[in-house]
Design a protein around this motif. Sequence first.
Motif, short mmCIF file in Angstrom:
data_model
loop_
_atom_site.label_atom_id
_atom_site.label_comp_id
_atom_site.label_asym_id
_atom_site.label_seq_id
_atom_site.Cartn_x
_atom_site.Cartn_y
_atom_site.Cartn_z
N VAL A 92 1.49 -0.78 -0.10
CA VAL A 92 0.06 -0.25 -0.14
C VAL A 92 0.82 1.00 -0.24
CG1 VAL A 92 -1.32 1.28 1.89
CG2 VAL A 92 -1.71 -1.20 0.92
N SER A 96 1.09 3.45 -3.68
CA SER A 96 0.90 4.88 -2.92
C SER A 96 1.15 6.48 -3.33
CB SER A 96 0.90 5.35 -1.20
OG SER A 96 1.69 5.69 -0.95
N ALA A 99 -0.84 6.65 -6.73
CA ALA A 99 -1.36 6.98 -6.78
C ALA A 99 -1.92 7.34 -8.16
CB ALA A 99 -2.33 6.84 -5.49
N VAL A 118 -7.25 7.01 -4.74
CA VAL A 118 -6.74 5.64 -3.36
C VAL A 118 -7.13 4.10 -3.66
CG1 VAL A 118 -6.83 6.40 -0.93
CG2 VAL A 118 -6.58 7.70 -2.76
N VAL A 121 -5.54 1.76 -4.75
CA VAL A 121 -4.42 1.26 -4.39
C VAL A 121 -4.54 -0.04 -3.11
CG1 VAL A 121 -2.78 1.60 -2.97
CG2 VAL A 121 -2.88 2.75 -5.03
N SER A 165 -4.49 2.74 5.95
CA SER A 165 -3.76 2.38 4.57
C SER A 165 -4.25 3.86 3.68
CB SER A 165 -4.36 1.26 4.08
OG SER A 165 -3.79 0.53 4.67
N THR A 169 -2.23 6.51 1.67
CA THR A 169 -2.50 6.66 0.39
C THR A 169 -2.12 8.00 0.04
OG1 THR A 169 -3.15 4.83 0.38
CG2 THR A 169 -3.02 4.95 -1.26
N GLY A 173 0.49 9.40 -1.97
CA GLY A 173 -0.16 10.12 -3.62
C GLY A 173 -0.37 11.52 -3.66
#
Length: 269
Positions: A92, A96, A99, A118, A121, A165, A169, A173
Amino acid sequence: MSLHPTSRDWRLAADDFLRGMKSWQIWTLMGVSDIRQRYKRSRFGQFWITLSMAVFVAGIGVVFSLLFKQSVAEYVPYLAVNYIIWTFMSGVVSDSTTAFVQGTVFLRQENLPKTIFVMRVIVRNLIALAHNIVIVPPVFLLFGVVPDWGIFLMLPGFALLLVASFLVTLLCGILCTRFRDLPQIIANLLQLAFFITPIMWRVSQLDGRGWYVTHLNPFAVFLRIVTDPIHGKVPELYDYGAALTVIAVLTAVTWPLFARFRARIVYWL
């Protein structure tokens, strides 16, 4: 230019989140498509994920059980569970960093909610986790490990992991879209985190030393609240408190950042 989100920024960020969550068909399809594309024209297809994990656990499990002078029957199940969850967490974080970059074609042509990418991912890594987790029952059966009812305590732990997570992310990102050197830095930090997180070694091996490594390490905290119930242990209240604290800090940092710079993500692409 003010760095503080306006009321309009907050409203648009909330709208992006709600529209993104409602578009579950899109991010589910994207996540599934990513996995299929990765193993396109492969004879084993997506099951290369499972096969690779099984080979790693078998090989490293036997070698490290000898190095650590532990029973293979105890160490291999421990390694299998821990490494599978670690693979999800690291996957993850690693994914990310791209992303939004991976969604460049879509974002430049359509006004899609940013949170779709998001969730893409997370779905992609959940599918990989589902492929990997199938090796746990055979490993437990082979070495005579019988989980008790406490295994269901992994569910709230995994729910907290999913929330973290999503926030990680979104944060990575945004930052990695703006600063293109960050992915390499994050990749190096993940390598370091792998060695200081109790994945292939046990906390008990530290003999009470290195408390900060196991209790102030976010990866170690989330690993424990998910894997301890599978290992027949009840996670400490400290671990749940630490996980909630990490989530609170991530929310306090990520959400204002998203609200303020959400509209600039396409520009940075």
